[in-house]
Design a protein around this motif. Structure first.
Motif, PDB file in Angstrom:
ATOM      1  N   TYR A 175     -46.581  72.379 -92.339  1.00  0.00           N
ATOM      2  CA  TYR A 175     -47.110  71.832 -93.585  1.00  0.00           C
ATOM      3  C   TYR A 175     -47.410  72.951 -94.569  1.00  0.00           C
ATOM      4  O   TYR A 175     -47.886  74.027 -94.188  1.00  0.00           O
ATOM      5  CB  TYR A 175     -48.404  71.050 -93.341  1.00  0.00           C
ATOM      6  CG  TYR A 175     -48.233  69.811 -92.507  1.00  0.00           C
ATOM      7  CD1 TYR A 175     -48.034  68.570 -93.107  1.00  0.00           C
ATOM      8  CD2 TYR A 175     -48.270  69.870 -91.122  1.00  0.00           C
ATOM      9  CE1 TYR A 175     -47.873  67.422 -92.344  1.00  0.00           C
ATOM     10  CE2 TYR A 175     -48.110  68.734 -90.350  1.00  0.00           C
ATOM     11  CZ  TYR A 175     -47.910  67.514 -90.971  1.00  0.00           C
ATOM     12  OH  TYR A 175     -47.751  66.389 -90.202  1.00  0.00           O
ATOM     13  N   LEU A 176     -47.144  72.693 -95.845  1.00  0.00           N
ATOM     14  CA  LEU A 176     -47.603  73.550 -96.919  1.00  0.00           C
ATOM     15  C   LEU A 176     -48.937  73.004 -97.420  1.00  0.00           C
ATOM     16  O   LEU A 176     -49.066  71.805 -97.664  1.00  0.00           O
ATOM     17  CB  LEU A 176     -46.599  73.561 -98.077  1.00  0.00           C
ATOM     18  CG  LEU A 176     -47.126  74.192 -99.372  1.00  0.00           C
ATOM     19  CD1 LEU A 176     -47.243  75.710 -99.215  1.00  0.00           C
ATOM     20  CD2 LEU A 176     -46.245  73.831-100.554  1.00  0.00           C
ATOM     21  N   VAL A 177     -49.915  73.885 -97.563  1.00  0.00           N
ATOM     22  CA  VAL A 177     -51.191  73.517 -98.160  1.00  0.00           C
ATOM     23  C   VAL A 177     -51.284  74.232 -99.494  1.00  0.00           C
ATOM     24  O   VAL A 177     -51.133  75.461 -99.567  1.00  0.00           O
ATOM     25  CB  VAL A 177     -52.385  73.904 -97.263  1.00  0.00           C
ATOM     26  CG1 VAL A 177     -53.703  73.500 -97.917  1.00  0.00           C
ATOM     27  CG2 VAL A 177     -52.251  73.256 -95.894  1.00  0.00           C
TER      28      VAL A 177
ATOM     29  N   ILE B  17     -46.899  72.656-107.562  1.00  0.00           N
ATOM     30  CA  ILE B  17     -47.999  72.983-106.664  1.00  0.00           C
ATOM     31  C   ILE B  17     -48.195  74.494-106.611  1.00  0.00           C
ATOM     32  O   ILE B  17     -47.228  75.264-106.674  1.00  0.00           O
ATOM     33  CB  ILE B  17     -47.719  72.447-105.243  1.00  0.00           C
ATOM     34  CG1 ILE B  17     -47.644  70.921-105.256  1.00  0.00           C
ATOM     35  CG2 ILE B  17     -48.783  72.920-104.243  1.00  0.00           C
ATOM     36  CD1 ILE B  17     -48.957  70.222-105.579  1.00  0.00           C
ATOM     37  N   SER B  18     -49.446  74.911-106.481  1.00  0.00           N
ATOM     38  CA  SER B  18     -49.758  76.321-106.217  1.00  0.00           C
ATOM     39  C   SER B  18     -49.872  76.502-104.704  1.00  0.00           C
ATOM     40  O   SER B  18     -50.844  76.037-104.098  1.00  0.00           O
ATOM     41  CB  SER B  18     -51.073  76.721-106.884  1.00  0.00           C
ATOM     42  OG  SER B  18     -50.988  76.608-108.289  1.00  0.00           O
ATOM     43  N   PRO B  19     -48.895  77.135-104.060  1.00  0.00           N
ATOM     44  CA  PRO B  19     -48.912  77.248-102.595  1.00  0.00           C
ATOM     45  C   PRO B  19     -49.888  78.332-102.123  1.00  0.00           C
ATOM     46  O   PRO B  19     -49.980  79.394-102.737  1.00  0.00           O
ATOM     47  CB  PRO B  19     -47.467  77.632-102.266  1.00  0.00           C
ATOM     48  CG  PRO B  19     -47.018  78.413-103.462  1.00  0.00           C
ATOM     49  CD  PRO B  19     -47.709  77.783-104.653  1.00  0.00           C
TER      50      PRO B  19
ATOM     51  N   TYR C 137     -35.753  76.536 -92.399  1.00  0.00           N
ATOM     52  CA  TYR C 137     -35.947  77.984 -92.332  1.00  0.00           C
ATOM     53  C   TYR C 137     -36.025  78.582 -93.724  1.00  0.00           C
ATOM     54  O   TYR C 137     -36.876  79.412 -94.021  1.00  0.00           O
ATOM     55  CB  TYR C 137     -34.787  78.641 -91.589  1.00  0.00           C
ATOM     56  CG  TYR C 137     -34.863  78.557 -90.089  1.00  0.00           C
ATOM     57  CD1 TYR C 137     -36.007  78.091 -89.448  1.00  0.00           C
ATOM     58  CD2 TYR C 137     -33.795  78.944 -89.306  1.00  0.00           C
ATOM     59  CE1 TYR C 137     -36.070  78.012 -88.078  1.00  0.00           C
ATOM     60  CE2 TYR C 137     -33.855  78.870 -87.930  1.00  0.00           C
ATOM     61  CZ  TYR C 137     -34.992  78.405 -87.322  1.00  0.00           C
ATOM     62  OH  TYR C 137     -35.056  78.342 -85.957  1.00  0.00           O
ATOM     63  N   TYR C 138     -35.095  78.157 -94.584  1.00  0.00           N
ATOM     64  CA  TYR C 138     -35.046  78.694 -95.938  1.00  0.00           C
ATOM     65  C   TYR C 138     -36.242  78.207 -96.748  1.00  0.00           C
ATOM     66  O   TYR C 138     -36.748  78.930 -97.614  1.00  0.00           O
ATOM     67  CB  TYR C 138     -33.730  78.298 -96.598  1.00  0.00           C
ATOM     68  CG  TYR C 138     -32.533  78.653 -95.736  1.00  0.00           C
ATOM     69  CD1 TYR C 138     -32.138  79.972 -95.573  1.00  0.00           C
ATOM     70  CD2 TYR C 138     -31.831  77.672 -95.035  1.00  0.00           C
ATOM     71  CE1 TYR C 138     -31.069  80.307 -94.761  1.00  0.00           C
ATOM     72  CE2 TYR C 138     -30.761  77.986 -94.219  1.00  0.00           C
ATOM     73  CZ  TYR C 138     -30.381  79.313 -94.087  1.00  0.00           C
ATOM     74  OH  TYR C 138     -29.324  79.630 -93.269  1.00  0.00           O
ATOM     75  N   ASN C 139     -36.692  76.973 -96.484  1.00  0.00           N
ATOM     76  CA  ASN C 139     -37.883  76.465 -97.149  1.00  0.00           C
ATOM     77  C   ASN C 139     -39.099  77.337 -96.839  1.00  0.00           C
ATOM     78  O   ASN C 139     -39.852  77.723 -97.736  1.00  0.00           O
ATOM     79  CB  ASN C 139     -38.175  75.030 -96.717  1.00  0.00           C
ATOM     80  CG  ASN C 139     -37.222  74.021 -97.325  1.00  0.00           C
ATOM     81  OD1 ASN C 139     -36.368  74.367 -98.127  1.00  0.00           O
ATOM     82  ND2 ASN C 139     -37.351  72.767 -96.941  1.00  0.00           N
ATOM     83  N   VAL C 140     -39.299  77.630 -95.563  1.00  0.00           N
ATOM     84  CA  VAL C 140     -40.438  78.446 -95.149  1.00  0.00           C
ATOM     85  C   VAL C 140     -40.374  79.821 -95.803  1.00  0.00           C
ATOM     86  O   VAL C 140     -41.376  80.338 -96.314  1.00  0.00           O
ATOM     87  CB  VAL C 140     -40.487  78.572 -93.609  1.00  0.00           C
ATOM     88  CG1 VAL C 140     -41.515  79.616 -93.185  1.00  0.00           C
ATOM     89  CG2 VAL C 140     -40.818  77.227 -92.972  1.00  0.00           C
ATOM     90  N   ASP C 141     -39.191  80.418 -95.807  1.00  0.00           N
ATOM     91  CA  ASP C 141     -39.019  81.742 -96.408  1.00  0.00           C
ATOM     92  C   ASP C 141     -39.336  81.714 -97.903  1.00  0.00           C
ATOM     93  O   ASP C 141     -40.030  82.597 -98.432  1.00  0.00           O
ATOM     94  CB  ASP C 141     -37.573  82.218 -96.189  1.00  0.00           C
ATOM     95  CG  ASP C 141     -37.385  83.671 -96.593  1.00  0.00           C
ATOM     96  OD1 ASP C 141     -38.182  84.520 -96.160  1.00  0.00           O
ATOM     97  OD2 ASP C 141     -36.430  83.957 -97.347  1.00  0.00           O
ATOM     98  N   GLU C 142     -38.859  80.682 -98.597  1.00  0.00           N
ATOM     99  CA  GLU C 142     -39.102  80.566-100.033  1.00  0.00           C
ATOM    100  C   GLU C 142     -40.589  80.344-100.325  1.00  0.00           C
ATOM    101  O   GLU C 142     -41.128  80.902-101.295  1.00  0.00           O
ATOM    102  CB  GLU C 142     -38.271  79.414-100.608  1.00  0.00           C
ATOM    103  CG  GLU C 142     -38.212  79.372-102.119  1.00  0.00           C
ATOM    104  CD  GLU C 142     -37.305  80.432-102.715  1.00  0.00           C
ATOM    105  OE1 GLU C 142     -37.043  80.364-103.924  1.00  0.00           O
ATOM    106  OE2 GLU C 142     -36.863  81.338-101.977  1.00  0.00           O
ATOM    107  N   LEU C 143     -41.258  79.581 -99.479  1.00  0.00           N
ATOM    108  CA  LEU C 143     -42.689  79.326 -99.678  1.00  0.00           C
ATOM    109  C   LEU C 143     -43.508  80.596 -99.483  1.00  0.00           C
ATOM    110  O   LEU C 143     -44.436  80.883-100.259  1.00  0.00           O
ATOM    111  CB  LEU C 143     -43.163  78.230 -98.728  1.00  0.00           C
ATOM    112  CG  LEU C 143     -42.586  76.835 -99.002  1.00  0.00           C
ATOM    113  CD1 LEU C 143     -42.971  75.867 -97.892  1.00  0.00           C
ATOM    114  CD2 LEU C 143     -43.048  76.310-100.356  1.00  0.00           C
TER     115      LEU C 143
END
Length: 333
Positions: free
Chosen positions: A199-201, A186-188, A140-146
């Protein structure tokens, strides 16, 4: 009548009672509502309670009335109906990227959008299936940070993990860094949900290409005070096309492949590539389709699973590689 310290909160508690205790099958009389308010140390007259219900109704709460021997009150429509919440519960249950404990917590919150009795009905429908669920509680925190990094137009750094077997003591499966000590920069640009995983692209400036990463395998995500690269690449980027062409989000060479497909597999093709693909007749029983795919083991496994009903027509390199993989597997037996 002496007023309690909670008297000014009467409307708030009345709204709670109506939302939690009532629905189409469970209505309350004025006397029952008064008794429930008294449990919160709030006392009121019948006439005042009628006025309070009208205030809640004018505010937007759907106060309905039903008459048998006496008038009863209940909340009719809500922001979410029971069937809608069941759909959301099904989505949570089937999502591998949501951990088991997070699934239970989310479902419990969804129950709170219904009355207590409706919530129990929903709870009886809920069985978190014994399927593979993500183990990374940080997702959850990963998604928010991304999303924060994307909104701020900033690069990110992170460590990328993989599964390994630890043979040092009792054999067990552990998470280890894919490249120990390496910070990925990486540039998200976007997040995709494919095959029940997040997935992050993003753009890798060093490799000068678009890459993707499983969010649940990312750790120590940090936003870097540096603008993103690859803007001109992502101006031409089509996320839907990318998700279709990358089988199970595994990397590899992108290639246009011509396939001969049995007519009865049209549903399989639509599920994989969408309904806007161009097909043309080959025979009474088959059609031909040109699709762009990533030449990964997952693509060849997909082909193999469809058996003799799909045949690679071109390019020759794909035909040769596919035949070699079949022979390699055959040699094991």
């Amino acid at each position: 009548m002496p007023k309690s310290t909670r008297q000014k909160q009467k409307l708030l508690y009345l709204q709670r009672i109506m939302l939690e205790k009532t629905d189409e099958d469970h209505a309350l009389t004025i006397s029952e509502i008064k008794a429930l308010l008294a449990e919160y140390d709030i006392r009121t007259e019948r006439k005042a309670l009628y006025d309070d219900l009208q205030i809640l109704e004018s505010y937007g709460l759907d106060i309905c009335r039903t008459r048998t021997n006496t008038v009863r009150y209940f909340v009719g429509s809500r922001d979410f109906e029971v069937p809608e919440l069941k759909l959301l519960v099904d989505a949570i249950q089937s999502s591998k990227f949501i951990t088991h404990s997070k699934s239970l917590r989310l479902i419990k919150k969804l129950e709170g959008l219904l009355s207590e009795n409706q919530g129990k009905q929903l709870q009886r429908e809920v069985v978190v299936t014994n399927r593979v669920k993500a183990l990374n509680e940080q997702i959850y925190y990963n998604v928010d940070e991304l999303y924060n990094a994307i909104a701020q137009n900033r690069k990110i750094s992170f460590r990328y993990m993989k599964w390994a077997v630890d043979f040092s003591g009792r054999q067990k499966i552990i998470r280890v860094e894919r490249h120990p000590g390496k910070n990925y920069i990486i540039s998200p640009f976007t997040l995709c949900w494919d095959d029940e995983n997040y997935y992050l692209v993003g753009y890798d400036a060093e490799a000068e290409k678009i890459k993707h990463f499983r969010v649940d395998k990312m750790e120590k995500i940090c936003i870097i005070n540096c603008g993103r690269d690859g803007m001109e690449v992502f101006e031409r980027f089509n996320p839907a096309h990318y998700a279709k062409s990358v089988f199970s989000m595994f990397g590899g060479e992108e290639c246009e492949v011509k396939l001969s497909v049995s007519n009865d597999l049209i549903g399989v093709i639509v599920d994989r590539f969408g309904s806007d693909v161009y097909i043309f007749r080959e025979s009474d029983d088959t059609f031909i389709i040109n699709v762009r795919v990533i030449l990964s083991p997952q693509f060849y496994a997909w082909l193999f699973g469809l058996g003799s009903k799909v045949r690679v027509l071109s390019p020759e390199k794909v035909k040769v590689d596919y035949k070699a993989k079949i022979q390699e597997l055959s040699a094991l037996y």
